[in-house]
Write a protein that holds these residues in place. Structure first.
Motif, mmCIF file in Angstrom:
data_model
loop_
_atom_site.group_PDB
_atom_site.id
_atom_site.type_symbol
_atom_site.label_atom_id
_atom_site.label_comp_id
_atom_site.label_asym_id
_atom_site.label_seq_id
_atom_site.Cartn_x
_atom_site.Cartn_y
_atom_site.Cartn_z
ATOM 1 N N LEU A 188 0.833 -1.207 0.000
ATOM 2 C CA LEU A 188 0.000 0.000 0.000
ATOM 3 C C LEU A 188 0.868 1.257 0.000
ATOM 4 O O LEU A 188 0.575 2.240 -0.676
ATOM 5 N N LEU A 189 1.939 1.202 0.755
ATOM 6 C CA LEU A 189 2.876 2.329 0.817
ATOM 7 C C LEU A 189 3.450 2.603 -0.575
ATOM 8 O O LEU A 189 3.531 3.734 -1.030
ATOM 9 N N ASP A 190 3.782 1.522 -1.224
ATOM 10 C CA ASP A 190 4.335 1.598 -2.566
ATOM 11 C C ASP A 190 3.324 2.148 -3.568
ATOM 12 O O ASP A 190 3.642 2.990 -4.399
ATOM 13 N N ALA A 191 2.093 1.656 -3.453
ATOM 14 C CA ALA A 191 1.058 2.032 -4.420
ATOM 15 C C ALA A 191 0.603 3.477 -4.241
ATOM 16 O O ALA A 191 0.342 4.171 -5.206
ATOM 17 N N VAL A 192 0.532 3.929 -3.010
ATOM 18 C CA VAL A 192 -0.030 5.261 -2.765
ATOM 19 C C VAL A 192 1.037 6.332 -2.569
ATOM 20 O O VAL A 192 0.904 7.443 -3.063
ATOM 21 N N TRP A 193 2.124 5.991 -1.884
ATOM 22 C CA TRP A 193 3.182 6.993 -1.672
ATOM 23 C C TRP A 193 4.246 6.912 -2.771
ATOM 24 O O TRP A 193 4.812 7.915 -3.148
ATOM 25 N N GLY A 194 4.503 5.692 -3.195
ATOM 26 C CA GLY A 194 5.302 5.512 -4.392
ATOM 27 C C GLY A 194 6.797 5.717 -4.292
ATOM 28 O O GLY A 194 7.485 5.587 -5.262
ATOM 29 N N TYR A 195 7.319 6.059 -3.163
ATOM 30 C CA TYR A 195 8.768 6.143 -3.073
ATOM 31 C C TYR A 195 9.221 5.442 -1.790
ATOM 32 O O TYR A 195 8.574 5.497 -0.768
ATOM 33 N N THR A 196 10.346 4.803 -1.898
ATOM 34 C CA THR A 196 10.784 3.951 -0.799
ATOM 35 C C THR A 196 11.464 4.735 0.317
ATOM 36 O O THR A 196 11.536 4.276 1.437
ATOM 37 N N ALA A 197 11.965 5.929 0.008
ATOM 38 C CA ALA A 197 12.651 6.749 1.010
ATOM 39 C C ALA A 197 11.763 6.976 2.234
ATOM 40 O O ALA A 197 12.228 7.068 3.354
ATOM 41 N N TYR A 198 10.480 7.046 1.975
ATOM 42 C CA TYR A 198 9.518 7.295 3.032
ATOM 43 C C TYR A 198 9.447 6.115 3.986
ATOM 44 O O TYR A 198 9.621 6.272 5.192
ATOM 45 N N GLY A 199 9.185 4.977 3.380
ATOM 46 C CA GLY A 199 9.299 3.649 3.944
ATOM 47 C C GLY A 199 8.821 3.281 5.340
ATOM 48 O O GLY A 199 9.270 2.287 5.852
ATOM 49 N N ASP A 200 7.949 4.039 5.981
ATOM 50 C CA ASP A 200 7.537 3.623 7.309
ATOM 51 C C ASP A 200 6.118 3.055 7.255
ATOM 52 O O ASP A 200 5.148 3.762 7.021
ATOM 53 N N GLU A 201 6.030 1.757 7.520
ATOM 54 C CA GLU A 201 4.743 1.079 7.370
ATOM 55 C C GLU A 201 3.700 1.507 8.396
ATOM 56 O O GLU A 201 2.511 1.316 8.192
ATOM 57 N N SER A 202 4.149 2.115 9.504
ATOM 58 C CA SER A 202 3.169 2.557 10.496
ATOM 59 C C SER A 202 2.324 3.699 9.942
ATOM 60 O O SER A 202 1.226 3.967 10.437
ATOM 61 N N THR A 203 2.819 4.368 8.890
ATOM 62 C CA THR A 203 2.034 5.400 8.214
ATOM 63 C C THR A 203 0.712 4.820 7.725
ATOM 64 O O THR A 203 -0.338 5.444 7.834
ATOM 65 N N ILE A 204 0.780 3.607 7.171
ATOM 66 C CA ILE A 204 -0.430 2.954 6.660
ATOM 67 C C ILE A 204 -1.432 2.716 7.791
ATOM 68 O O ILE A 204 -2.611 2.997 7.654
ATOM 69 N N THR A 205 -0.913 2.229 8.933
ATOM 70 C CA THR A 205 -1.779 1.988 10.088
ATOM 71 C C THR A 205 -2.530 3.268 10.457
ATOM 72 O O THR A 205 -3.734 3.259 10.699
ATOM 73 N N VAL A 206 -1.778 4.373 10.479
ATOM 74 C CA VAL A 206 -2.349 5.664 10.858
ATOM 75 C C VAL A 206 -3.420 6.105 9.845
ATOM 76 O O VAL A 206 -4.514 6.527 10.214
#
Ligand code: CA
Length: 239
Positions: A188-206
């Motif tokens: 989901l992080l990949d599909a919506v944010w699209g860059y790996t530098a961001y890379g924190d999966e807890s963002t999705i939880t939030v």
């Protein structure tokens, strides 16, 4: 001028604002600077920018408060700039409606990459939505009290529009487009944010929590966005 080229920089430090503006313009965008919150709100009405860079420290209003005010009327992607080394998830997760976050000092190349990444998604969504579809019904999902209009880029609950940030909308659209399919947080992080530098999966939880709070009758017992334990999330609805 293509609307997707218009960027508003809200920053009172003249030197920084000008450096960002020059760099952005050199890369084919049309940037405008607002030096304070009042001018910014005026410029947003006037210019209808496709992307906003918002400095958190402004002379007349707190950037977070301004972000909230912008978000009340507009789902334009907002990237917050901060000199404070705060935790990214804290800023993104507290419901101010920001989509992205960078700490000063930052690299202009990275800033440009994020602008492009955000605008690409806005563009691809509007292109997808303007393509003829085999069935009109696929663009509009009616489920119980909720209607997801992917063409109109709008979500309503009992005929009242639900105010979602650009990223919240994108995440919800992505999940609902792939109904019943399970995605991991990283996908989901990949599909919506699209860059790996961001890379924190807890963002999705939030973000999932925020969407549920706005969408679901009972966020702890969701009807639409289901948790698949040990894997991730899926969008499904039992008719
Ligand atoms: Ca400032």
């Amino acid at each position: 001028m293509n609307r997707l080229r218009k960027i508003l920089i809200i920053e009172d430090e003249q030197d920084i604002a000008r450096i960002i503006k020059d760099y952005i313009n050199k890369n084919g965008y049309e940037a405008t600077i607002a030096n304070n919150g009042r001018d910014a709100l005026h410029d947003i009405e006037l210019l209808n920018p496709a992307f906003i860079i918002l400095d958190i420290m402004l002379p007349d209003i707190d950037g977070i408060e301004l972000c909230r005010q912008i978000r009340e009327k507009n789902n334009v992607p907002i990237l917050i700039l901060s000199a404070r080394g705060s935790d990214t998830d804290k800023v993104l997760g507290l419901g101010f409606g920001a989509d992205d976050y960078m700490t000063k000092p930052f690299s202009l190349t990275e800033l440009l990459a994020r602008i492009k990444s955000n605008l690409r998604r806005v563009e691809s969504m509007s292109m997808i939505s303007s393509q003829p579809k085999p069935s009109e019904h696929e663009d509009i999902l009616h489920m119980g009290k909720i209607t997801i209009d992917k063409k109109g880029y709008k979500v309503t609950k009992e005929d009242k529009e639900i105010s979602l940030s650009a990223k919240e909308l994108e995440l919800l659209f992505f999940l609902s487009k792939h109904r019943n399919q399970v995605f991991t947080k990283s996908q989901l992080l990949d599909a919506v944010w699209g860059y790996t530098a961001y890379g924190d999966e807890s963002t999705i939880t939030v973000y999932i929590r925020r969407i549920r709070e706005k969408l679901e009758l009972d966020a702890s017992n969701p009807e639409y966005i289901k948790t698949v334990w040990g894997i991730g999330y899926k969008f499904s609805y039992d008719e």
